[in-house]
Write a protein that holds these residues in place. Structure first.
Motif, PDB file in Angstrom:
ATOM      1  N   MET A   1       0.851  -1.192   0.000  1.00  0.00           N
ATOM      2  CA  MET A   1       0.000   0.000   0.000  1.00  0.00           C
ATOM      3  C   MET A   1       0.885   1.240   0.000  1.00  0.00           C
ATOM      4  SD  MET A   1      -3.007   0.899   2.669  1.00  0.00           S
ATOM      5  CE  MET A   1      -4.165   2.128   2.196  1.00  0.00           C
ATOM      6  N   PRO A   2       0.504   2.249  -0.794  1.00  0.00           N
ATOM      7  CA  PRO A   2       1.314   3.474  -0.839  1.00  0.00           C
ATOM      8  C   PRO A   2       1.335   4.176   0.513  1.00  0.00           C
ATOM      9  CG  PRO A   2      -0.372   3.473  -2.565  1.00  0.00           C
ATOM     10  CD  PRO A   2      -0.621   2.291  -1.698  1.00  0.00           C
ATOM     11  N   GLU A   3       2.398   4.917   0.722  1.00  0.00           N
ATOM     12  CA  GLU A   3       2.520   5.700   1.949  1.00  0.00           C
ATOM     13  C   GLU A   3       1.409   6.749   1.988  1.00  0.00           C
ATOM     14  OE1 GLU A   3       5.821   8.506   4.160  1.00  0.00           O
ATOM     15  OE2 GLU A   3       6.415   7.295   2.447  1.00  0.00           O
ATOM     16  N   THR A   4       0.821   6.957   3.147  1.00  0.00           N
ATOM     17  CA  THR A   4      -0.257   7.937   3.288  1.00  0.00           C
ATOM     18  C   THR A   4       0.131   9.004   4.296  1.00  0.00           C
ATOM     19  OG1 THR A   4      -1.357   6.671   5.037  1.00  0.00           O
ATOM     20  CG2 THR A   4      -2.015   6.205   2.763  1.00  0.00           C
ATOM     21  N   THR A   5      -0.655  10.061   4.312  1.00  0.00           N
ATOM     22  CA  THR A   5      -0.449  11.159   5.237  1.00  0.00           C
ATOM     23  C   THR A   5      -1.809  11.658   5.702  1.00  0.00           C
ATOM     24  OG1 THR A   5       0.659  13.281   5.560  1.00  0.00           O
ATOM     25  CG2 THR A   5      -0.390  12.935   3.422  1.00  0.00           C
ATOM     26  N   THR A   6      -1.817  12.475   6.681  1.00  0.00           N
ATOM     27  CA  THR A   6      -3.044  13.070   7.186  1.00  0.00           C
ATOM     28  C   THR A   6      -3.029  14.555   6.867  1.00  0.00           C
ATOM     29  OG1 THR A   6      -3.088  11.485   9.006  1.00  0.00           O
ATOM     30  CG2 THR A   6      -4.425  13.456   9.254  1.00  0.00           C
ATOM     31  N   ILE A   7      -4.140  15.048   6.338  1.00  0.00           N
ATOM     32  CA  ILE A   7      -4.263  16.482   6.097  1.00  0.00           C
ATOM     33  C   ILE A   7      -5.439  16.998   6.907  1.00  0.00           C
ATOM     34  CG2 ILE A   7      -3.222  16.436   3.796  1.00  0.00           C
ATOM     35  CD1 ILE A   7      -6.044  16.578   2.625  1.00  0.00           C
ATOM     36  N   GLN A   8      -5.327  18.215   7.365  1.00  0.00           N
ATOM     37  CA  GLN A   8      -6.402  18.811   8.145  1.00  0.00           C
ATOM     38  C   GLN A   8      -7.270  19.653   7.229  1.00  0.00           C
ATOM     39  OE1 GLN A   8      -4.663  20.927  11.431  1.00  0.00           O
ATOM     40  NE2 GLN A   8      -4.292  19.041  12.567  1.00  0.00           N
ATOM     41  N   ILE A   9      -8.576  19.406   7.298  1.00  0.00           N
ATOM     42  CA  ILE A   9      -9.555  20.188   6.550  1.00  0.00           C
ATOM     43  C   ILE A   9     -10.693  20.534   7.496  1.00  0.00           C
ATOM     44  CG2 ILE A   9      -8.982  19.209   4.285  1.00  0.00           C
ATOM     45  CD1 ILE A   9     -11.385  17.338   4.593  1.00  0.00           C
ATOM     46  N   THR A  10     -11.424  21.564   7.135  1.00  0.00           N
ATOM     47  CA  THR A  10     -12.562  21.933   7.974  1.00  0.00           C
ATOM     48  C   THR A  10     -13.680  20.913   7.784  1.00  0.00           C
ATOM     49  OG1 THR A  10     -13.607  23.280   6.263  1.00  0.00           O
ATOM     50  CG2 THR A  10     -12.019  24.388   7.718  1.00  0.00           C
ATOM     51  N   LYS A  11     -14.605  20.887   8.726  1.00  0.00           N
ATOM     52  CA  LYS A  11     -15.752  19.987   8.618  1.00  0.00           C
ATOM     53  C   LYS A  11     -16.587  20.338   7.392  1.00  0.00           C
ATOM     54  CE  LYS A  11     -16.026  18.716  13.443  1.00  0.00           C
ATOM     55  NZ  LYS A  11     -16.824  18.682  14.663  1.00  0.00           N
ATOM     56  N   GLN A  12     -16.664  21.621   7.080  1.00  0.00           N
ATOM     57  CA  GLN A  12     -17.416  22.054   5.903  1.00  0.00           C
ATOM     58  C   GLN A  12     -16.779  21.489   4.632  1.00  0.00           C
ATOM     59  OE1 GLN A  12     -17.828  26.280   5.446  1.00  0.00           O
ATOM     60  NE2 GLN A  12     -18.905  26.100   3.516  1.00  0.00           N
ATOM     61  N   THR A  13     -15.443  21.547   4.540  1.00  0.00           N
ATOM     62  CA  THR A  13     -14.751  20.992   3.381  1.00  0.00           C
ATOM     63  C   THR A  13     -14.984  19.492   3.297  1.00  0.00           C
ATOM     64  OG1 THR A  13     -13.072  22.731   3.455  1.00  0.00           O
ATOM     65  CG2 THR A  13     -12.497  20.714   2.266  1.00  0.00           C
ATOM     66  N   ARG A  14     -14.947  18.815   4.421  1.00  0.00           N
ATOM     67  CA  ARG A  14     -15.188  17.374   4.446  1.00  0.00           C
ATOM     68  C   ARG A  14     -16.585  17.062   3.903  1.00  0.00           C
ATOM     69  NH1 ARG A  14     -15.512  14.778  10.150  1.00  0.00           N
ATOM     70  NH2 ARG A  14     -17.516  15.841  10.007  1.00  0.00           N
ATOM     71  N   GLU A  15     -17.562  17.861   4.302  1.00  0.00           N
ATOM     72  CA  GLU A  15     -18.926  17.641   3.821  1.00  0.00           C
ATOM     73  C   GLU A  15     -19.024  17.870   2.313  1.00  0.00           C
ATOM     74  OE1 GLU A  15     -21.332  16.172   5.533  1.00  0.00           O
ATOM     75  OE2 GLU A  15     -19.774  16.023   7.069  1.00  0.00           O
ATOM     76  N   GLU A  16     -18.330  18.889   1.822  1.00  0.00           N
ATOM     77  CA  GLU A  16     -18.331  19.157   0.381  1.00  0.00           C
ATOM     78  C   GLU A  16     -17.673  18.004  -0.377  1.00  0.00           C
ATOM     79  OE1 GLU A  16     -19.963  21.625  -1.210  1.00  0.00           O
ATOM     80  OE2 GLU A  16     -20.680  22.209   0.769  1.00  0.00           O
ATOM     81  N   LEU A  17     -16.591  17.458   0.163  1.00  0.00           N
ATOM     82  CA  LEU A  17     -15.946  16.308  -0.472  1.00  0.00           C
ATOM     83  C   LEU A  17     -16.880  15.110  -0.499  1.00  0.00           C
ATOM     84  CD1 LEU A  17     -12.325  16.527   0.985  1.00  0.00           C
ATOM     85  CD2 LEU A  17     -13.012  16.896  -1.393  1.00  0.00           C
ATOM     86  N   ARG A  18     -17.636  14.911   0.561  1.00  0.00           N
ATOM     87  CA  ARG A  18     -18.612  13.814   0.598  1.00  0.00           C
ATOM     88  C   ARG A  18     -19.663  13.980  -0.487  1.00  0.00           C
ATOM     89  NH1 ARG A  18     -19.636  12.999   7.077  1.00  0.00           N
ATOM     90  NH2 ARG A  18     -17.776  11.745   7.431  1.00  0.00           N
ATOM     91  N   LYS A  19     -20.091  15.213  -0.725  1.00  0.00           N
ATOM     92  CA  LYS A  19     -21.096  15.477  -1.759  1.00  0.00           C
ATOM     93  C   LYS A  19     -20.548  15.194  -3.157  1.00  0.00           C
ATOM     94  CE  LYS A  19     -23.313  19.217   0.822  1.00  0.00           C
ATOM     95  NZ  LYS A  19     -23.537  20.682   0.815  1.00  0.00           N
ATOM     96  N   ILE A  20     -19.274  15.466  -3.349  1.00  0.00           N
ATOM     97  CA  ILE A  20     -18.651  15.274  -4.660  1.00  0.00           C
ATOM     98  C   ILE A  20     -18.432  13.795  -4.948  1.00  0.00           C
ATOM     99  CG2 ILE A  20     -16.531  15.669  -5.991  1.00  0.00           C
ATOM    100  CD1 ILE A  20     -16.325  18.381  -4.501  1.00  0.00           C
TER     101      ILE A  20
END
Length: 64
Positions: A1-20
């Motif tokens: 599995m490729p190396e991963t990282t954690t990025i911080q986003i706002t809850k609003q951005t997370r919700e927009e990503l879920r919609k997309i």
């Protein structure tokens, strides 16, 4: 599995990503799809600018 990282986003951005995203997509897929779309848009802009800058160099197909 490729190396991963954690990025911080706002809850609003997370919700927009879920919609997309589609059912079963993870955030990595959604973000990669957005990057691909961004690159397509940049290529389209480049093409439009190129045509605009060189329009006097083009010949109509009717003139061939």
């Amino acid at each position: 599995m490729p190396e991963t990282t954690t990025i911080q986003i706002t809850k609003q951005t997370r919700e927009e990503l879920r919609k997309i995203g589609k059912m079963g997509d993870d955030y990595n897929k959604v973000i990669n799809d957005l990057i691909i779309e961004h690159n397509r848009n940049k290529l389209g802009e480049y093409g439009e600018n190129f045509i605009r800058a060189h329009k006097d160099e083009f010949v109509s197909i009717d003139d061939l």
